[in-house]
Design a protein around this motif. Structure first.
Motif, PDB file in Angstrom:
ATOM      1  N   VAL A 256       0.839  -1.199   0.000  1.00  0.00           N
ATOM      2  CA  VAL A 256       0.000   0.000   0.000  1.00  0.00           C
ATOM      3  C   VAL A 256       0.876   1.252   0.000  1.00  0.00           C
ATOM      4  CG1 VAL A 256      -1.697   1.324   1.318  1.00  0.00           C
ATOM      5  CG2 VAL A 256      -1.959  -1.157   1.076  1.00  0.00           C
ATOM      6  N   SER A 259       2.245   1.781  -3.375  1.00  0.00           N
ATOM      7  CA  SER A 259       1.199   2.303  -4.255  1.00  0.00           C
ATOM      8  C   SER A 259       1.039   3.801  -4.060  1.00  0.00           C
ATOM      9  CB  SER A 259      -0.135   1.605  -3.962  1.00  0.00           C
ATOM     10  OG  SER A 259      -0.098   0.255  -4.305  1.00  0.00           O
ATOM     11  N   ARG A 260       1.029   4.206  -2.805  1.00  0.00           N
ATOM     12  CA  ARG A 260       0.864   5.635  -2.470  1.00  0.00           C
ATOM     13  C   ARG A 260       1.984   6.465  -3.079  1.00  0.00           C
ATOM     14  NH1 ARG A 260       0.567  10.269  -1.941  1.00  0.00           N
ATOM     15  NH2 ARG A 260      -0.422  11.513  -0.291  1.00  0.00           N
ATOM     16  N   ASP A 271      -8.758   9.285  -3.110  1.00  0.00           N
ATOM     17  CA  ASP A 271      -8.084   8.001  -2.978  1.00  0.00           C
ATOM     18  C   ASP A 271      -6.754   8.130  -2.255  1.00  0.00           C
ATOM     19  OD1 ASP A 271     -10.094   6.523  -4.102  1.00  0.00           O
ATOM     20  OD2 ASP A 271      -9.211   6.478  -6.120  1.00  0.00           O
ATOM     21  N   LEU A 275      -5.636   6.135   1.104  1.00  0.00           N
ATOM     22  CA  LEU A 275      -4.373   5.423   1.279  1.00  0.00           C
ATOM     23  C   LEU A 275      -3.625   5.929   2.507  1.00  0.00           C
ATOM     24  CD1 LEU A 275      -3.147   5.209  -2.418  1.00  0.00           C
ATOM     25  CD2 LEU A 275      -4.016   3.340  -1.008  1.00  0.00           C
TER      26      LEU A 275
END
Length: 307
Positions: A256, A259-260, A271, A275
């Motif tokens: 995660v 991804s951020r 979004d 996150l």
């Protein structure tokens, strides 16, 4: 040429040494040395799939005496050792372009009592393939899509097979899932939007590779085009249900966080806020504390033989 026994975290984290200008720190490739812990942990979480795949390959080759196995893009060696266990009469060769990952593979082989049967070779793919010799089984995981001309790459891999030998290609699969569709914060469907952003990033990565050639990614057909005879494709499920143990949970949090960092320019402010909440380790909504975090992924392996 490196990436390997891992699925696709966001942003796309793969292969070393795919070709000129694609090494660690380049526009298309991350720092594989720095990703060593992540790659090893992800492969360990999928150990059951890797062992099942190795057993399947052993069955495919039961008609012959397998004396040499190449693991192209071995990474930290989790699959290398599984293949060595599955083929006890073979020399298994871990091939990678990142010394730190080969060192992890060496340490793993020693821990599992396989040091005498596992060889380590540092090299770039496909340039250094001719110097690796031939094999009865060639395994490659998430490497081909880091090479500009995927069809030519498979042809070069096929050329290193001994007659009757098998090439096993692991390339992507279904996107990993680790949260429900509606997690109670932000707009539902977060992971689907992460997947869409990752697909765009993946296409950008491919387009930047030296010698990039657009290819229909029909892997069985590409193996036939490489002069091989298909011997089957199988999909393996990794299903770690909630609540996750601390190691798996920490791995999901790492995904995660990456991804951020990697997809920030492609996601909405809402979004990104979601996150951030998932990455808040003190919050009950955070990955490390919420009870609904799981790890579910499906991985497909395509095989074909040199007749």
């Amino acid at each position: 040429m490196t990436p390997h026994e891992h699925s696709h975290p966001h942003p796309h984290p793969h292969s070393h040494g795919a070709g000129p200008g694609s090494g660690p720190g380049s526009a298309t490739e991350p720092d594989w040395e720095a990703l060593g812990t992540h790659l090893e942990r992800e492969a360990e979480l999928q150990a059951a799939f890797i062992e099942e795949a190795a057993a399947w390959l052993r069955d495919l080759l039961c008609h012959r005496d397998v004396t040499r196995v190449l693991d192209l893009g071995s990474g930290p060696g989790v699959t290398t050792t599984a293949l060595a266990h599955a083929f006890p009469g073979a020399e298994t060769v871990a091939v990678d372009s990142t010394p730190g990952l080969l060192e992890r593979a060496r340490a793993r082989a020693e821990r599992e009592g396989l040091a005498s049967r596992i060889a380590l070779r540092e090299g770039e793919l496909p340039a250094d393939l001719p110097g690796l010799g031939t094999a009865d089984l060639i395994w490659t995981s998430n490497v081909v899509h880091h090479l500009g001309d995927q069809r030519a790459a498979l042809e070069s891999f096929a050329s290193a097979l001994r007659p009757g030998g098998v090439l096993a290609v692991r390339e992507r699969g279904l996107p990993t899932r680790f949260l429900p569709r509606d997690i109670g914060i932000g707009r539902p469907g977060l992971q689907a939007r992460l997947d869409a952003a990752e697909e765009d990033r993946f296409s950008e990565m491919r387009a930047q590779l030296p010698g990039h050639t657009r290819t229909v990614e029909d892997w069985p057909a590409l193996l036939v085009a490489a002069g091989l005879a298909p011997t089957g494709s199988r999909t393996f499920l990794t299903d770690l249900s909630a609540p996750l143990d601390p190691v798996a949970r920490a791995h999901v949090r790492d995904r995660v966080e990456r991804s951020r960092e990697g997809l920030a320019d492609s996601l909405s402010a809402e979004d990104l806020d979601t996150l951030d909440a998932l990455l808040d380790d003190a919050s009950p909504d955070g990955i490390l504390r919420r009870p609904d975090v799981f790890f579910l992924t499906a991985t497909t392996v395509h095989t074909a033989a040199r007749t």
